[in-house]
Design a protein around this motif. Sequence first.
Motif, mmCIF file in Angstrom:
data_model
loop_
_atom_site.group_PDB
_atom_site.id
_atom_site.type_symbol
_atom_site.label_atom_id
_atom_site.label_comp_id
_atom_site.label_asym_id
_atom_site.label_seq_id
_atom_site.Cartn_x
_atom_site.Cartn_y
_atom_site.Cartn_z
ATOM 1 N N ALA A 50 0.811 -1.221 0.000
ATOM 2 C CA ALA A 50 0.000 0.000 0.000
ATOM 3 C C ALA A 50 0.844 1.271 0.000
ATOM 4 C CB ALA A 50 -0.933 -0.001 1.210
ATOM 5 N N ILE A 51 2.169 1.137 0.127
ATOM 6 C CA ILE A 51 3.045 2.309 0.097
ATOM 7 C C ILE A 51 3.142 2.819 -1.342
ATOM 8 C CG2 ILE A 51 5.380 3.150 0.540
ATOM 9 C CD1 ILE A 51 5.669 1.006 2.665
ATOM 10 N N PRO A 52 2.954 4.108 -1.581
ATOM 11 C CA PRO A 52 3.033 4.635 -2.957
ATOM 12 C C PRO A 52 4.409 4.396 -3.573
ATOM 13 C CG PRO A 52 2.026 6.244 -1.479
ATOM 14 C CD PRO A 52 2.564 5.150 -0.613
ATOM 15 N N ALA A 53 4.399 3.991 -4.830
ATOM 16 C CA ALA A 53 5.656 3.733 -5.533
ATOM 17 C C ALA A 53 6.445 5.009 -5.788
ATOM 18 C CB ALA A 53 5.377 3.016 -6.857
ATOM 19 N N ASP A 54 5.765 6.159 -5.756
ATOM 20 C CA ASP A 54 6.464 7.425 -5.997
ATOM 21 C C ASP A 54 7.535 7.691 -4.948
ATOM 22 O OD1 ASP A 54 4.708 7.661 -8.055
ATOM 23 O OD2 ASP A 54 3.359 9.077 -7.030
ATOM 24 N N LEU A 55 7.292 7.238 -3.718
ATOM 25 C CA LEU A 55 8.274 7.455 -2.663
ATOM 26 C C LEU A 55 9.569 6.704 -2.956
ATOM 27 C CD1 LEU A 55 5.947 7.190 0.481
ATOM 28 C CD2 LEU A 55 6.760 9.253 -0.673
ATOM 29 N N TYR A 56 9.454 5.465 -3.440
ATOM 30 C CA TYR A 56 10.650 4.693 -3.774
ATOM 31 C C TYR A 56 11.356 5.285 -5.003
ATOM 32 C CZ TYR A 56 8.946 1.125 -0.538
ATOM 33 O OH TYR A 56 8.518 0.458 0.582
ATOM 34 N N GLU A 57 10.575 5.768 -5.961
ATOM 35 C CA GLU A 57 11.190 6.378 -7.140
ATOM 36 C C GLU A 57 11.943 7.652 -6.780
ATOM 37 O OE1 GLU A 57 8.035 6.965 -9.872
ATOM 38 O OE2 GLU A 57 7.730 4.830 -10.268
ATOM 39 N N SER A 58 11.363 8.452 -5.886
ATOM 40 C CA SER A 58 12.054 9.670 -5.455
ATOM 41 C C SER A 58 13.329 9.337 -4.693
ATOM 42 C CB SER A 58 11.115 10.510 -4.589
ATOM 43 O OG SER A 58 9.945 10.874 -5.292
ATOM 44 N N ALA A 59 13.245 8.306 -3.828
ATOM 45 C CA ALA A 59 14.439 7.905 -3.089
ATOM 46 C C ALA A 59 15.520 7.365 -4.014
ATOM 47 C CB ALA A 59 14.070 6.857 -2.040
ATOM 48 N N ALA A 60 15.097 6.612 -5.049
ATOM 49 C CA ALA A 60 16.079 6.089 -6.000
ATOM 50 C C ALA A 60 16.737 7.204 -6.792
ATOM 51 C CB ALA A 60 15.396 5.092 -6.941
ATOM 52 N N LEU A 61 15.973 8.249 -7.147
ATOM 53 C CA LEU A 61 16.551 9.387 -7.857
ATOM 54 C C LEU A 61 17.554 10.136 -6.993
ATOM 55 C CD1 LEU A 61 13.411 10.801 -9.717
ATOM 56 C CD2 LEU A 61 15.327 9.516 -10.696
ATOM 57 N N ASP A 62 17.338 10.104 -5.681
ATOM 58 C CA ASP A 62 18.279 10.754 -4.772
ATOM 59 C C ASP A 62 19.498 9.896 -4.484
ATOM 60 O OD1 ASP A 62 16.653 12.945 -4.624
ATOM 61 O OD2 ASP A 62 15.595 12.272 -2.820
ATOM 62 N N GLY A 63 19.562 8.714 -5.075
ATOM 63 C CA GLY A 63 20.730 7.857 -4.908
ATOM 64 C C GLY A 63 20.622 6.854 -3.785
ATOM 65 N N ALA A 64 19.425 6.626 -3.246
ATOM 66 C CA ALA A 64 19.252 5.681 -2.145
ATOM 67 C C ALA A 64 19.187 4.260 -2.683
ATOM 68 C CB ALA A 64 17.970 5.996 -1.368
ATOM 69 N N GLY A 65 19.930 3.363 -2.037
ATOM 70 C CA GLY A 65 19.885 1.951 -2.396
ATOM 71 C C GLY A 65 18.699 1.255 -1.754
ATOM 72 N N ARG A 66 18.632 -0.069 -1.911
ATOM 73 C CA ARG A 66 17.506 -0.817 -1.359
ATOM 74 C C ARG A 66 17.486 -0.763 0.174
ATOM 75 N NH1 ARG A 66 16.443 -6.420 -4.751
ATOM 76 N NH2 ARG A 66 15.736 -5.423 -6.710
#
Length: 342
Positions: free
Chosen positions: A226-242
Amino acid sequence: MTSSKEALARSAPSADAAPGDQPGAARRAHGRGTPPRDPNSWRSRLYRWDMKASPYAFIAPFFIFFGAFGLIPLLYTAWYSLHNVQLSNLDGQTWVGLDNYENLLSSDFFWNALQNTFTIGVISTVPQLVMALGIAHLLNYKLRGSTVWRVVMLTPYATSVAAATLVFVLLYSWDGGMVNWLLDFVGVDPINWRESDWGSQFAVSSIVIWRWTGYNALIYLAAMQAIPADLYESAALDGAGRWQQFRHVTIPMLRPTILFTVVVSTIGATQLFGEPLLFGGLSGSKGGSDHQYQTLGLYMYDQGWVIGNLGKASAIAWTMFLLLLIVAAVNLLITRRLRKSQ
Protein backbone atom coordinates in the motif's frame (compact mmCIF):
# COMPACT_ATOMS: atom_id res chain seq x y z
CA MET A 1 -49.33 7.63 -41.80
CA THR A 2 -52.35 8.93 -39.91
CA SER A 3 -52.72 5.71 -37.89
CA SER A 4 -49.10 5.83 -36.79
CA LYS A 5 -49.50 9.40 -35.57
CA GLU A 6 -52.60 8.40 -33.58
CA ALA A 7 -50.71 5.49 -32.02
CA LEU A 8 -47.89 7.80 -30.95
CA ALA A 9 -50.40 10.24 -29.52
CA ARG A 10 -52.06 7.49 -27.48
CA SER A 11 -48.74 6.21 -26.14
CA ALA A 12 -47.44 9.66 -25.20
CA PRO A 13 -48.22 10.98 -21.66
CA SER A 14 -51.10 13.41 -21.43
CA ALA A 15 -50.48 17.11 -20.90
CA ASP A 16 -52.35 16.96 -17.61
CA ALA A 17 -49.91 14.51 -16.07
CA ALA A 18 -47.57 15.88 -13.45
CA PRO A 19 -43.89 16.22 -14.37
CA GLY A 20 -41.98 13.03 -13.58
CA ASP A 21 -45.07 10.76 -13.55
CA GLN A 22 -44.79 7.52 -15.47
CA PRO A 23 -47.70 6.20 -17.47
CA GLY A 24 -49.51 2.89 -17.04
CA ALA A 25 -48.14 0.12 -14.82
CA ALA A 26 -44.80 1.92 -14.33
CA ARG A 27 -46.63 4.73 -12.52
CA ARG A 28 -48.12 2.24 -10.05
CA ALA A 29 -44.82 0.38 -9.46
CA HIS A 30 -42.50 1.32 -6.62
CA GLY A 31 -38.81 0.58 -6.20
CA ARG A 32 -37.74 -1.70 -3.40
CA GLY A 33 -36.47 1.15 -1.26
CA THR A 34 -39.17 3.64 -2.24
CA PRO A 35 -41.75 4.44 0.47
CA PRO A 36 -45.47 4.30 -0.41
CA ARG A 37 -47.10 7.62 -1.24
CA ASP A 38 -49.87 7.38 1.35
CA PRO A 39 -48.22 8.05 4.75
CA ASN A 40 -51.19 6.61 6.66
CA SER A 41 -51.42 3.26 4.88
CA TRP A 42 -50.30 0.03 6.51
CA ARG A 43 -47.60 -0.33 3.88
CA SER A 44 -46.18 3.07 4.80
CA ARG A 45 -46.17 2.22 8.51
CA LEU A 46 -44.54 -1.16 7.78
CA TYR A 47 -41.92 0.58 5.67
CA ARG A 48 -41.06 3.00 8.47
CA TRP A 49 -40.80 0.17 11.00
CA ASP A 50 -38.62 -1.80 8.59
CA MET A 51 -36.23 1.11 8.08
CA LYS A 52 -35.89 1.68 11.83
CA ALA A 53 -35.72 -1.91 13.10
CA SER A 54 -33.75 -3.69 10.35
CA PRO A 55 -30.28 -2.35 11.31
CA TYR A 56 -30.79 -3.42 14.93
CA ALA A 57 -32.02 -6.84 13.84
CA PHE A 58 -28.91 -7.34 11.70
CA ILE A 59 -26.47 -6.60 14.53
CA ALA A 60 -28.53 -8.24 17.28
CA PRO A 61 -27.00 -11.77 16.91
CA PHE A 62 -23.51 -10.46 17.66
CA PHE A 63 -24.59 -8.68 20.85
CA ILE A 64 -26.69 -11.65 21.96
CA PHE A 65 -23.78 -14.07 21.64
CA PHE A 66 -21.31 -11.56 23.10
CA GLY A 67 -23.56 -11.00 26.10
CA ALA A 68 -24.19 -14.72 26.65
CA PHE A 69 -20.64 -15.98 26.17
CA GLY A 70 -18.54 -12.88 26.82
CA LEU A 71 -20.01 -10.19 29.04
CA ILE A 72 -21.98 -12.36 31.50
CA PRO A 73 -19.06 -14.78 32.15
CA LEU A 74 -16.72 -11.79 32.56
CA LEU A 75 -18.96 -10.18 35.18
CA TYR A 76 -19.55 -13.52 36.88
CA THR A 77 -15.79 -14.07 37.04
CA ALA A 78 -15.43 -10.68 38.75
CA TRP A 79 -18.05 -11.79 41.29
CA TYR A 80 -16.20 -15.09 41.84
CA SER A 81 -12.91 -13.25 42.42
CA LEU A 82 -14.44 -11.64 45.52
CA HIS A 83 -15.48 -14.99 47.01
CA ASN A 84 -13.88 -18.16 48.25
CA VAL A 85 -15.22 -20.68 45.73
CA GLN A 86 -14.06 -24.28 45.46
CA LEU A 87 -14.57 -26.40 42.36
CA SER A 88 -15.91 -29.25 44.49
CA ASN A 89 -18.56 -27.01 46.12
CA LEU A 90 -19.78 -24.32 43.77
CA ASP A 91 -22.80 -23.48 45.91
CA GLY A 92 -20.73 -22.85 49.04
CA GLN A 93 -19.52 -19.33 48.26
CA THR A 94 -17.99 -17.22 51.01
CA TRP A 95 -17.45 -13.47 50.69
CA VAL A 96 -13.77 -12.58 51.16
CA GLY A 97 -13.59 -9.20 49.43
CA LEU A 98 -10.13 -8.44 48.06
CA ASP A 99 -8.40 -11.27 49.92
CA ASN A 100 -7.87 -13.25 46.71
CA TYR A 101 -6.06 -10.30 45.17
CA GLU A 102 -3.97 -9.73 48.30
CA ASN A 103 -2.98 -13.41 48.40
CA LEU A 104 -2.18 -13.25 44.74
CA LEU A 105 0.16 -10.27 45.11
CA SER A 106 1.91 -11.93 48.03
CA SER A 107 2.39 -15.24 46.20
CA ASP A 108 5.82 -16.07 44.81
CA PHE A 109 4.20 -18.32 42.21
CA PHE A 110 2.26 -15.38 40.78
CA TRP A 111 5.34 -13.20 40.38
CA ASN A 112 7.23 -16.15 38.91
CA ALA A 113 4.43 -16.69 36.38
CA LEU A 114 4.37 -12.97 35.57
CA GLN A 115 8.13 -12.93 35.03
CA ASN A 116 7.97 -16.04 32.84
CA THR A 117 5.16 -14.51 30.81
CA PHE A 118 7.22 -11.38 30.24
CA THR A 119 10.40 -13.31 29.37
CA ILE A 120 8.72 -15.72 26.97
CA GLY A 121 6.80 -12.82 25.46
CA VAL A 122 9.98 -10.87 24.73
CA ILE A 123 11.89 -13.90 23.44
CA SER A 124 9.04 -14.86 21.11
CA THR A 125 7.80 -11.43 20.00
CA VAL A 126 11.00 -9.59 19.10
CA PRO A 127 12.58 -12.26 16.80
CA GLN A 128 9.16 -13.06 15.38
CA LEU A 129 8.42 -9.52 14.23
CA VAL A 130 11.97 -8.89 13.00
CA MET A 131 11.92 -12.03 10.86
CA ALA A 132 8.39 -11.26 9.66
CA LEU A 133 9.52 -7.82 8.54
CA GLY A 134 12.48 -9.27 6.62
CA ILE A 135 10.38 -11.97 4.97
CA ALA A 136 7.75 -9.42 3.94
CA HIS A 137 10.47 -7.22 2.45
CA LEU A 138 11.71 -10.14 0.34
CA LEU A 139 8.20 -11.11 -0.78
CA ASN A 140 7.47 -7.51 -1.71
CA TYR A 141 9.80 -7.82 -4.70
CA LYS A 142 8.75 -9.69 -7.81
CA LEU A 143 9.53 -13.35 -7.20
CA ARG A 144 8.62 -16.45 -9.11
CA GLY A 145 5.78 -18.30 -7.45
CA SER A 146 4.99 -15.47 -5.02
CA THR A 147 1.53 -16.94 -4.36
CA VAL A 148 3.07 -20.26 -3.37
CA TRP A 149 5.44 -18.55 -0.95
CA ARG A 150 2.55 -16.65 0.64
CA VAL A 151 0.63 -19.87 1.16
CA VAL A 152 3.74 -21.43 2.70
CA MET A 153 4.05 -18.49 5.09
CA LEU A 154 0.45 -18.96 6.23
CA THR A 155 0.66 -22.75 6.68
CA PRO A 156 2.11 -22.68 10.25
CA TYR A 157 -0.71 -20.35 11.35
CA ALA A 158 -3.29 -22.80 9.98
CA THR A 159 -1.68 -25.69 11.87
CA SER A 160 -3.32 -26.55 15.19
CA VAL A 161 -1.51 -25.76 18.42
CA ALA A 162 -1.56 -29.40 19.50
CA ALA A 163 0.00 -30.71 16.28
CA ALA A 164 2.70 -28.03 16.19
CA THR A 165 3.60 -28.48 19.86
CA LEU A 166 3.82 -32.27 19.63
CA VAL A 167 6.22 -31.95 16.70
CA PHE A 168 8.43 -29.57 18.67
CA VAL A 169 8.31 -31.93 21.66
CA LEU A 170 9.88 -34.59 19.45
CA LEU A 171 12.46 -32.11 18.14
CA TYR A 172 13.46 -31.09 21.69
CA SER A 173 13.39 -34.62 23.09
CA TRP A 174 16.22 -35.54 25.46
CA ASP A 175 16.94 -38.84 23.68
CA GLY A 176 16.74 -38.90 19.93
CA GLY A 177 15.64 -35.30 19.43
CA MET A 178 16.94 -33.60 16.30
CA VAL A 179 17.97 -30.45 18.18
CA ASN A 180 20.20 -32.36 20.62
CA TRP A 181 21.53 -34.45 17.72
CA LEU A 182 22.61 -31.26 15.93
CA LEU A 183 24.17 -29.91 19.13
CA ASP A 184 26.10 -33.16 19.61
CA PHE A 185 27.17 -33.01 15.97
CA VAL A 186 28.85 -29.63 16.53
CA GLY A 187 30.35 -30.71 19.86
CA VAL A 188 27.83 -29.22 22.33
CA ASP A 189 26.47 -31.30 25.18
CA PRO A 190 22.77 -32.25 24.96
CA ILE A 191 20.30 -30.03 26.83
CA ASN A 192 17.32 -31.17 28.84
CA TRP A 193 14.92 -28.68 27.29
CA ARG A 194 12.03 -29.45 29.63
CA GLU A 195 13.97 -29.13 32.87
CA SER A 196 16.35 -26.23 32.23
CA ASP A 197 15.19 -22.69 32.93
CA TRP A 198 16.26 -20.82 29.82
CA GLY A 199 16.08 -23.92 27.62
CA SER A 200 12.40 -24.59 28.33
CA GLN A 201 11.48 -20.94 27.80
CA PHE A 202 13.42 -20.86 24.54
CA ALA A 203 11.71 -24.06 23.37
CA VAL A 204 8.23 -22.69 24.11
CA SER A 205 9.13 -19.41 22.42
CA SER A 206 10.31 -21.22 19.30
CA ILE A 207 6.86 -22.78 18.92
CA VAL A 208 5.23 -19.35 19.07
CA ILE A 209 7.77 -17.94 16.60
CA TRP A 210 7.16 -20.76 14.13
CA ARG A 211 3.37 -20.38 14.25
CA TRP A 212 3.05 -16.60 14.01
CA THR A 213 5.98 -15.33 11.92
CA GLY A 214 4.29 -16.03 8.60
CA TYR A 215 1.03 -14.48 9.73
CA ASN A 216 2.75 -11.22 10.69
CA ALA A 217 4.81 -11.33 7.48
CA LEU A 218 1.63 -11.28 5.41
CA ILE A 219 0.32 -8.31 7.42
CA TYR A 220 3.57 -6.43 6.76
CA LEU A 221 3.45 -7.42 3.10
CA ALA A 222 -0.06 -6.01 2.69
CA ALA A 223 1.07 -2.76 4.31
CA MET A 224 4.17 -2.56 2.10
CA GLN A 225 2.13 -2.97 -1.06
CA ALA A 226 0.00 0.00 0.00
CA ILE A 227 3.04 2.31 0.10
CA PRO A 228 3.03 4.63 -2.96
CA ALA A 229 5.66 3.73 -5.53
CA ASP A 230 6.46 7.42 -6.00
CA LEU A 231 8.27 7.45 -2.66
CA TYR A 232 10.65 4.69 -3.77
CA GLU A 233 11.19 6.38 -7.14
CA SER A 234 12.05 9.67 -5.45
CA ALA A 235 14.44 7.91 -3.09
CA ALA A 236 16.08 6.09 -6.00
CA LEU A 237 16.55 9.39 -7.86
CA ASP A 238 18.28 10.75 -4.77
CA GLY A 239 20.73 7.86 -4.91
CA ALA A 240 19.25 5.68 -2.15
CA GLY A 241 19.88 1.95 -2.40
CA ARG A 242 17.51 -0.82 -1.36
CA TRP A 243 18.71 -0.85 2.22
CA GLN A 244 18.41 2.93 2.53
CA GLN A 245 14.94 2.81 0.95
CA PHE A 246 13.96 0.15 3.46
CA ARG A 247 15.22 2.23 6.39
CA HIS A 248 14.00 5.67 5.34
CA VAL A 249 10.85 4.84 3.37
CA THR A 250 9.48 1.43 4.30
CA ILE A 251 10.00 1.50 8.06
CA PRO A 252 8.51 5.00 8.62
CA MET A 253 5.47 4.13 6.51
CA LEU A 254 4.99 0.87 8.43
CA ARG A 255 5.00 2.42 11.91
CA PRO A 256 1.23 2.05 12.51
CA THR A 257 1.29 -1.55 11.26
CA ILE A 258 4.35 -2.41 13.36
CA LEU A 259 2.66 -0.92 16.42
CA PHE A 260 -0.45 -2.98 15.70
CA THR A 261 1.52 -6.24 15.46
CA VAL A 262 3.45 -5.42 18.64
CA VAL A 263 0.21 -4.89 20.57
CA VAL A 264 -1.44 -8.03 19.18
CA SER A 265 1.67 -10.12 19.88
CA THR A 266 1.86 -8.73 23.42
CA ILE A 267 -1.77 -9.65 24.04
CA GLY A 268 -1.11 -13.14 22.67
CA ALA A 269 1.97 -13.54 24.87
CA THR A 270 -0.01 -12.50 27.95
CA GLN A 271 -2.62 -15.17 27.19
CA LEU A 272 -0.08 -17.87 26.25
CA PHE A 273 -1.48 -21.22 27.35
CA GLY A 274 -1.63 -24.05 24.83
CA GLU A 275 2.04 -24.26 23.85
CA PRO A 276 3.54 -24.52 27.38
CA LEU A 277 0.73 -26.81 28.59
CA LEU A 278 1.29 -29.38 25.84
CA PHE A 279 5.06 -28.98 25.90
CA GLY A 280 5.25 -29.91 29.58
CA GLY A 281 3.31 -33.16 29.31
CA LEU A 282 2.18 -34.41 32.72
CA SER A 283 3.68 -31.41 34.47
CA GLY A 284 2.39 -28.96 31.87
CA SER A 285 -0.03 -27.13 34.16
CA LYS A 286 2.81 -26.53 36.64
CA GLY A 287 5.11 -25.17 33.96
CA GLY A 288 7.77 -27.78 34.60
CA SER A 289 9.08 -29.39 37.75
CA ASP A 290 10.26 -26.04 39.10
CA HIS A 291 7.60 -23.82 37.47
CA GLN A 292 10.35 -22.58 35.17
CA TYR A 293 8.01 -21.81 32.23
CA GLN A 294 4.66 -21.45 33.97
CA THR A 295 2.82 -18.49 32.44
CA LEU A 296 -0.13 -16.58 33.86
CA GLY A 297 -2.49 -18.67 31.75
CA LEU A 298 -1.02 -21.89 33.15
CA TYR A 299 -1.09 -20.49 36.68
CA MET A 300 -4.77 -19.63 36.33
CA TYR A 301 -5.54 -23.10 34.93
CA ASP A 302 -3.57 -24.78 37.72
CA GLN A 303 -5.37 -22.83 40.45
CA GLY A 304 -8.83 -23.26 38.95
CA TRP A 305 -8.97 -26.75 37.50
CA VAL A 306 -6.13 -28.68 39.18
CA ILE A 307 -6.23 -27.27 42.72
CA GLY A 308 -9.90 -26.24 42.43
CA ASN A 309 -9.65 -22.71 43.86
CA LEU A 310 -11.96 -20.90 41.44
CA GLY A 311 -11.93 -17.69 43.48
CA LYS A 312 -8.18 -17.26 43.13
CA ALA A 313 -8.28 -18.33 39.49
CA SER A 314 -10.89 -15.64 38.83
CA ALA A 315 -8.63 -13.08 40.50
CA ILE A 316 -5.79 -14.16 38.17
CA ALA A 317 -8.08 -13.80 35.16
CA TRP A 318 -9.04 -10.25 36.13
CA THR A 319 -5.40 -9.38 36.79
CA MET A 320 -4.58 -10.50 33.25
CA PHE A 321 -7.49 -8.39 32.00
CA LEU A 322 -6.09 -5.33 33.78
CA LEU A 323 -2.67 -5.97 32.24
CA LEU A 324 -4.28 -6.04 28.79
CA LEU A 325 -6.00 -2.73 29.55
CA ILE A 326 -2.62 -1.23 30.42
CA VAL A 327 -1.23 -2.51 27.11
CA ALA A 328 -4.17 -0.97 25.26
CA ALA A 329 -3.66 2.36 27.06
CA VAL A 330 0.04 2.43 26.15
CA ASN A 331 -0.89 1.64 22.56
CA LEU A 332 -3.35 4.55 22.53
CA LEU A 333 -0.75 6.99 23.86
CA ILE A 334 1.88 5.91 21.34
CA THR A 335 -0.64 6.10 18.49
CA ARG A 336 -1.59 9.65 19.43
CA ARG A 337 2.06 10.72 19.57
CA LEU A 338 2.72 9.19 16.17
CA ARG A 339 -0.24 11.05 14.70
CA LYS A 340 0.98 14.33 16.18
CA SER A 341 4.51 13.75 14.87
CA GLN A 342 3.15 13.19 11.38
